[in-house]
Design a protein around this motif. Sequence first.
Motif, short mmCIF file in Angstrom:
data_model
loop_
_atom_site.label_atom_id
_atom_site.label_comp_id
_atom_site.label_asym_id
_atom_site.label_seq_id
_atom_site.Cartn_x
_atom_site.Cartn_y
_atom_site.Cartn_z
N TYR A 119 25.44 24.37 48.51
CA TYR A 119 24.08 24.28 48.01
C TYR A 119 23.74 22.88 48.47
CZ TYR A 119 27.31 22.56 44.59
OH TYR A 119 28.50 22.02 43.67
N VAL A 120 22.50 22.44 48.60
CA VAL A 120 21.91 21.46 49.57
C VAL A 120 22.02 20.39 48.57
CG1 VAL A 120 20.36 22.69 51.10
CG2 VAL A 120 19.46 21.84 48.77
N ASN A 121 21.94 20.19 47.29
CA ASN A 121 22.07 19.28 46.48
C ASN A 121 23.47 18.89 46.20
OD1 ASN A 121 22.30 21.29 44.68
ND2 ASN A 121 20.97 20.46 43.05
N GLY A 122 24.50 19.33 47.21
CA GLY A 122 25.91 19.20 46.78
C GLY A 122 26.46 18.97 48.24
N GLN A 123 25.53 18.73 49.39
CA GLN A 123 26.43 18.57 50.59
C GLN A 123 26.53 16.92 50.71
OE1 GLN A 123 22.53 19.93 52.86
NE2 GLN A 123 23.29 18.13 54.21
N ALA A 124 26.95 16.36 51.58
CA ALA A 124 27.18 15.10 51.87
C ALA A 124 25.95 14.25 52.00
CB ALA A 124 27.95 14.72 53.27
N ALA A 125 25.87 13.06 51.08
CA ALA A 125 24.79 12.14 51.25
C ALA A 125 23.88 12.70 50.11
CB ALA A 125 24.13 11.81 52.54
N SER A 126 24.01 13.55 49.36
CA SER A 126 23.17 14.17 48.28
C SER A 126 23.51 13.20 46.99
CB SER A 126 23.44 15.75 47.70
OG SER A 126 24.70 15.94 47.48
N ILE A 127 22.40 12.98 46.14
CA ILE A 127 22.72 12.53 44.84
C ILE A 127 23.14 13.93 44.03
CG2 ILE A 127 21.70 11.75 42.68
CD1 ILE A 127 19.65 10.30 44.68
N TYR A 128 24.37 13.93 44.02
CA TYR A 128 24.82 15.34 43.40
C TYR A 128 24.32 15.99 42.28
CZ TYR A 128 28.48 18.78 42.63
OH TYR A 128 29.04 20.14 42.14
N LYS A 129 24.05 17.31 42.46
CA LYS A 129 23.27 18.20 41.73
C LYS A 129 21.81 17.68 41.33
CE LYS A 129 26.13 21.65 40.68
NZ LYS A 129 26.45 22.12 39.60
N GLN A 130 21.41 16.80 42.13
CA GLN A 130 20.04 16.37 41.80
C GLN A 130 19.04 16.39 43.05
OE1 GLN A 130 19.21 12.78 39.48
NE2 GLN A 130 21.25 12.70 38.92
N THR A 131 19.46 15.46 44.18
CA THR A 131 18.70 15.46 45.34
C THR A 131 19.28 15.58 46.56
OG1 THR A 131 17.16 13.96 43.93
CG2 THR A 131 16.84 13.86 46.46
N PRO A 132 18.74 16.63 47.35
CA PRO A 132 19.52 16.83 48.67
C PRO A 132 19.22 15.40 49.64
CG PRO A 132 18.05 18.66 48.03
CD PRO A 132 17.80 17.67 47.23
N PRO A 133 20.01 15.24 50.67
CA PRO A 133 19.59 14.21 51.65
C PRO A 133 18.43 14.90 52.50
CG PRO A 133 21.45 15.49 52.48
CD PRO A 133 21.19 16.00 50.90
N LEU A 134 17.52 13.58 52.98
CA LEU A 134 16.42 13.81 53.78
C LEU A 134 16.75 14.70 55.11
CD1 LEU A 134 14.72 10.50 53.43
CD2 LEU A 134 13.92 12.70 52.37
N VAL A 135 17.92 14.36 55.68
CA VAL A 135 18.71 15.16 56.77
C VAL A 135 20.01 15.35 56.86
CG1 VAL A 135 16.65 14.42 58.33
CG2 VAL A 135 18.78 12.98 58.13
N ASN A 136 20.68 16.14 57.52
CA ASN A 136 22.04 16.17 57.40
C ASN A 136 22.61 15.29 58.65
OD1 ASN A 136 25.14 16.87 57.92
ND2 ASN A 136 24.60 18.94 57.63
N ALA A 137 23.01 14.23 58.46
CA ALA A 137 23.63 13.10 59.59
C ALA A 137 25.07 13.11 59.72
CB ALA A 137 22.94 11.83 59.36
N MET A 138 25.77 14.39 59.40
CA MET A 138 27.11 14.29 59.48
C MET A 138 27.63 14.41 60.93
SD MET A 138 29.54 14.58 56.99
CE MET A 138 31.47 14.93 57.05
N ARG A 139 28.69 13.61 60.99
CA ARG A 139 29.66 13.80 62.34
C ARG A 139 30.62 14.84 62.00
NH1 ARG A 139 29.61 7.33 62.44
NH2 ARG A 139 27.74 6.97 64.08
N PRO A 140 31.36 15.33 63.27
CA PRO A 140 32.43 16.36 62.82
C PRO A 140 33.52 15.70 62.46
CG PRO A 140 32.11 15.91 65.15
CD PRO A 140 30.91 15.00 64.52
N PRO A 141 34.56 16.46 61.82
CA PRO A 141 35.89 16.12 61.38
C PRO A 141 36.60 15.41 62.56
CG PRO A 141 35.33 18.39 60.65
CD PRO A 141 34.51 17.97 61.49
N GLY A 142 37.31 14.21 62.18
CA GLY A 142 38.14 13.47 63.05
C GLY A 142 37.24 12.27 63.42
#
Length: 261
Positions: free
Chosen positions: A154-177
Amino acid sequence: MKQRIAVIPALLMLAIMSPSLAFAQTATQTPEATEQWQPVPKIVTPGKQDSAPPSDAIVLFDGHDLSQWETSKDHSPARWKVHDGVVTVDKPSGNIQTKQKFKNYQLHLEWYVPTNITGEGQKRGNSGVFLASTGPGDEGYEIQVLDSFNNKTYVNGQAASIYKQTPPLVNAMRPPGQWQTYDIVWTAPVFTADGTLKSPAFVTVFHNGVLVQNHTELAGETFYIGKPKYKPYDTAPIKLQAHGDPSPPISFRHIWVRPLD
């Protein structure tokens, strides 16, 4: 008719005089009239690299020990594993939080999802940065930490979200490692003497240098079940979460804070 004739010459005269008045007003002003010389901002020396703390920062983790941290549950010494300049989550030990309390601040920290990460959704590298820890459990205001690289949730639970409130504007995640970076500006909520909310909390977050929360207003504290709501507090520790998912734990490094009060 006589009154109308009298008005027309007056308007013509005003039109003729207006450019002269404007010129006269401009002529009395100088560039110096809008210059401000006091107060002089204090000098802050930046770090040699973006990850290094500036001269006015409080270093919360320098890669050597957890002397600035305690266990959230009982305030005993933090027992996460320090090794090779990083600290790795120790799930049995529970959440850790800063011994010092803060209000408004700038926070820098870096986190690492191991290459052998397992699981999916919320069970993949789950942790969290609580910007104000108001209780021993998961009470407070959480920025989510999670492996969101090709990991659907769920988008308000992905990295950089305010958990259970606001999704991030974009997904800026680097891969594991690869190391992830959060740069956060936290504006704490303000309460009146009787506990009524006077002004809400706001947060700005950069994930790996990308703006993902732009002075976002929070609806209250983080709750896994139920709507967010505010609980009065003044200052509070910063907390890192030891989530209970079965995947290999994540690590943190280069943690520092600049109080902005």
